[in-house]
Design a protein around this motif. Structure first.
Motif, PDB file in Angstrom:
ATOM      1  N   PHE A  46     -51.885  -7.628 116.814  1.00  0.00           N
ATOM      2  CA  PHE A  46     -51.092  -7.076 115.717  1.00  0.00           C
ATOM      3  C   PHE A  46     -49.868  -6.364 116.274  1.00  0.00           C
ATOM      4  CE2 PHE A  46     -50.162  -5.104 111.721  1.00  0.00           C
ATOM      5  CZ  PHE A  46     -49.739  -3.820 112.026  1.00  0.00           C
ATOM      6  N   VAL A  47     -48.739  -6.517 115.578  1.00  0.00           N
ATOM      7  CA  VAL A  47     -47.504  -5.845 115.983  1.00  0.00           C
ATOM      8  C   VAL A  47     -47.062  -4.842 114.920  1.00  0.00           C
ATOM      9  CG1 VAL A  47     -45.071  -6.139 116.578  1.00  0.00           C
ATOM     10  CG2 VAL A  47     -46.753  -7.835 117.334  1.00  0.00           C
ATOM     11  N   ALA A  48     -46.854  -5.328 113.705  1.00  0.00           N
ATOM     12  CA  ALA A  48     -46.356  -4.447 112.642  1.00  0.00           C
ATOM     13  C   ALA A  48     -46.634  -5.099 111.306  1.00  0.00           C
ATOM     14  CB  ALA A  48     -44.859  -4.188 112.810  1.00  0.00           C
ATOM     15  N   ALA A  49     -46.586  -4.285 110.254  1.00  0.00           N
ATOM     16  CA  ALA A  49     -46.824  -4.815 108.917  1.00  0.00           C
ATOM     17  C   ALA A  49     -46.126  -3.937 107.895  1.00  0.00           C
ATOM     18  CB  ALA A  49     -48.320  -4.898 108.622  1.00  0.00           C
ATOM     19  N   ILE A  50     -45.993  -4.486 106.707  1.00  0.00           N
ATOM     20  CA  ILE A  50     -45.384  -3.756 105.602  1.00  0.00           C
ATOM     21  C   ILE A  50     -46.227  -3.990 104.365  1.00  0.00           C
ATOM     22  CG2 ILE A  50     -43.816  -5.688 105.082  1.00  0.00           C
ATOM     23  CD1 ILE A  50     -41.729  -3.492 104.278  1.00  0.00           C
ATOM     24  N   SER A  59     -46.752   0.209 112.615  1.00  0.00           N
ATOM     25  CA  SER A  59     -46.528  -0.535 113.857  1.00  0.00           C
ATOM     26  C   SER A  59     -47.579  -0.137 114.876  1.00  0.00           C
ATOM     27  CB  SER A  59     -45.123  -0.234 114.397  1.00  0.00           C
ATOM     28  OG  SER A  59     -44.131  -0.559 113.452  1.00  0.00           O
ATOM     29  N   SER A  60     -47.920  -1.049 115.736  1.00  0.00           N
ATOM     30  CA  SER A  60     -48.920  -0.753 116.769  1.00  0.00           C
ATOM     31  C   SER A  60     -48.374   0.312 117.721  1.00  0.00           C
ATOM     32  CB  SER A  60     -49.274  -2.018 117.549  1.00  0.00           C
ATOM     33  OG  SER A  60     -48.164  -2.453 118.305  1.00  0.00           O
ATOM     34  N   ASP A  61     -49.269   0.969 118.393  1.00  0.00           N
ATOM     35  CA  ASP A  61     -48.864   2.048 119.295  1.00  0.00           C
ATOM     36  C   ASP A  61     -47.895   1.562 120.367  1.00  0.00           C
ATOM     37  OD1 ASP A  61     -52.080   3.779 119.295  1.00  0.00           O
ATOM     38  OD2 ASP A  61     -50.374   3.841 117.909  1.00  0.00           O
ATOM     39  N   SER A  62     -48.075   0.332 120.811  1.00  0.00           N
ATOM     40  CA  SER A  62     -47.243  -0.179 121.904  1.00  0.00           C
ATOM     41  C   SER A  62     -45.789  -0.414 121.488  1.00  0.00           C
ATOM     42  CB  SER A  62     -47.837  -1.477 122.455  1.00  0.00           C
ATOM     43  OG  SER A  62     -47.816  -2.488 121.470  1.00  0.00           O
ATOM     44  N   LYS A  64     -44.483   1.266 118.510  1.00  0.00           N
ATOM     45  CA  LYS A  64     -44.111   2.290 117.533  1.00  0.00           C
ATOM     46  C   LYS A  64     -42.821   2.989 117.952  1.00  0.00           C
ATOM     47  CE  LYS A  64     -47.472   3.849 115.385  1.00  0.00           C
ATOM     48  NZ  LYS A  64     -48.768   4.451 114.985  1.00  0.00           N
ATOM     49  N   GLY A  65     -41.938   3.140 116.984  1.00  0.00           N
ATOM     50  CA  GLY A  65     -40.639   3.750 117.261  1.00  0.00           C
ATOM     51  C   GLY A  65     -39.589   2.745 117.706  1.00  0.00           C
ATOM     52  N   ARG A  66     -40.026   1.514 118.000  1.00  0.00           N
ATOM     53  CA  ARG A  66     -39.080   0.476 118.439  1.00  0.00           C
ATOM     54  C   ARG A  66     -39.059  -0.722 117.499  1.00  0.00           C
ATOM     55  NH1 ARG A  66     -40.031  -2.150 122.960  1.00  0.00           N
ATOM     56  NH2 ARG A  66     -42.296  -1.810 122.958  1.00  0.00           N
ATOM     57  N   PHE A  67     -40.214  -1.074 116.940  1.00  0.00           N
ATOM     58  CA  PHE A  67     -40.312  -2.235 116.053  1.00  0.00           C
ATOM     59  C   PHE A  67     -40.639  -1.755 114.642  1.00  0.00           C
ATOM     60  CE2 PHE A  67     -41.840  -5.676 119.302  1.00  0.00           C
ATOM     61  CZ  PHE A  67     -40.853  -5.286 120.182  1.00  0.00           C
ATOM     62  N   THR A  68     -39.977  -2.344 113.653  1.00  0.00           N
ATOM     63  CA  THR A  68     -40.227  -1.982 112.261  1.00  0.00           C
ATOM     64  C   THR A  68     -40.163  -3.213 111.381  1.00  0.00           C
ATOM     65  OG1 THR A  68     -39.191   0.187 112.594  1.00  0.00           O
ATOM     66  CG2 THR A  68     -39.535  -0.531 110.321  1.00  0.00           C
ATOM     67  N   ALA A  69     -41.148  -3.332 110.499  1.00  0.00           N
ATOM     68  CA  ALA A  69     -41.159  -4.428 109.529  1.00  0.00           C
ATOM     69  C   ALA A  69     -40.423  -4.002 108.261  1.00  0.00           C
ATOM     70  CB  ALA A  69     -42.590  -4.824 109.195  1.00  0.00           C
ATOM     71  N   SER A  70     -39.799  -4.965 107.610  1.00  0.00           N
ATOM     72  CA  SER A  70     -39.150  -4.723 106.317  1.00  0.00           C
ATOM     73  C   SER A  70     -39.256  -6.001 105.498  1.00  0.00           C
ATOM     74  CB  SER A  70     -37.690  -4.306 106.503  1.00  0.00           C
ATOM     75  OG  SER A  70     -36.948  -5.332 107.141  1.00  0.00           O
ATOM     76  N   ARG A  71     -38.863  -5.923 104.230  1.00  0.00           N
ATOM     77  CA  ARG A  71     -38.975  -7.107 103.378  1.00  0.00           C
ATOM     78  C   ARG A  71     -37.877  -7.129 102.338  1.00  0.00           C
ATOM     79  NH1 ARG A  71     -44.741  -7.076 101.285  1.00  0.00           N
ATOM     80  NH2 ARG A  71     -44.039  -8.890 100.096  1.00  0.00           N
ATOM     81  N   ASP A  72     -37.540  -8.333 101.918  1.00  0.00           N
ATOM     82  CA  ASP A  72     -36.587  -8.563 100.833  1.00  0.00           C
ATOM     83  C   ASP A  72     -37.255  -9.574  99.905  1.00  0.00           C
ATOM     84  OD1 ASP A  72     -34.571  -9.309  99.102  1.00  0.00           O
ATOM     85  OD2 ASP A  72     -33.031  -9.382 100.650  1.00  0.00           O
ATOM     86  N   ASP A  73     -37.905  -9.064  98.870  1.00  0.00           N
ATOM     87  CA  ASP A  73     -38.670  -9.952  97.991  1.00  0.00           C
ATOM     88  C   ASP A  73     -37.770 -10.871  97.180  1.00  0.00           C
ATOM     89  OD1 ASP A  73     -41.191  -7.406  97.370  1.00  0.00           O
ATOM     90  OD2 ASP A  73     -41.149  -9.042  98.852  1.00  0.00           O
TER      91      ASP A  73
END
Length: 126
Positions: A46-50, A59-62, A64-73
């Motif tokens: 797992f990496v990240a989810a929204i 985001s996973s601990d590894s 966190k603070g660097r990777f972020t999920a987003s969405r445009d429905d």
């Protein structure tokens, strides 16, 4: 129903990439969306989810603070913004949809996701 990840490529350590995951065949606006990755010889992780509401991310601990999920429905698309990339982030990245609609909490278990899309390769050079 198809999920297609894109945006991968070769980047130097410290750089950024933005992955996209376009959904076709149905709307996923009521489903949480997750990002996972699999490095050579490693299990998928797992990496990240929204959340389906779009107001919660995890985001996973590894990463966190660097990777972020987003969405445009409106575009039926989810994104993974990856900053400060490290060589250990090299992997094939996949997006997937939560099996359960309207799930209140974000799940990190890949058993709770389906509609796995074709991944996109991210290579981070040192």
């Amino acid at each position: 129903v198809q999920l297609q990840a894109s945006g991968g490529g070769l980047v130097q350590a410290g750089g950024s990439l933005r992955l996209s995951c376009a959904a076709s065949g149905r709307s996923f606006s009521t489903y949480g969306m997750g990002w996972f990755r699999q490095a050579p010889g490693m299990e998928r992780e797992f990496v990240a989810a929204i959340s389906w509401t779009g107001d919660r991310t995890y985001s996973s601990d590894s990463v966190k603070g660097r990777f972020t999920a987003s969405r445009d429905d409106a575009k039926n698309t989810v994104f993974l913004q990856m900053n400060s990339l490290k060589p250990e982030n090299t992997a094939v990245y996949y997006c997937a949809a939560d099996k359960k609609a309207f799930r209140a909490l974000i799940t990190t278990s890949d058993n709770e996701y389906n509609y796995w899309g074709r991944g996109t390769l991210v290579t981070v050079s040192s």
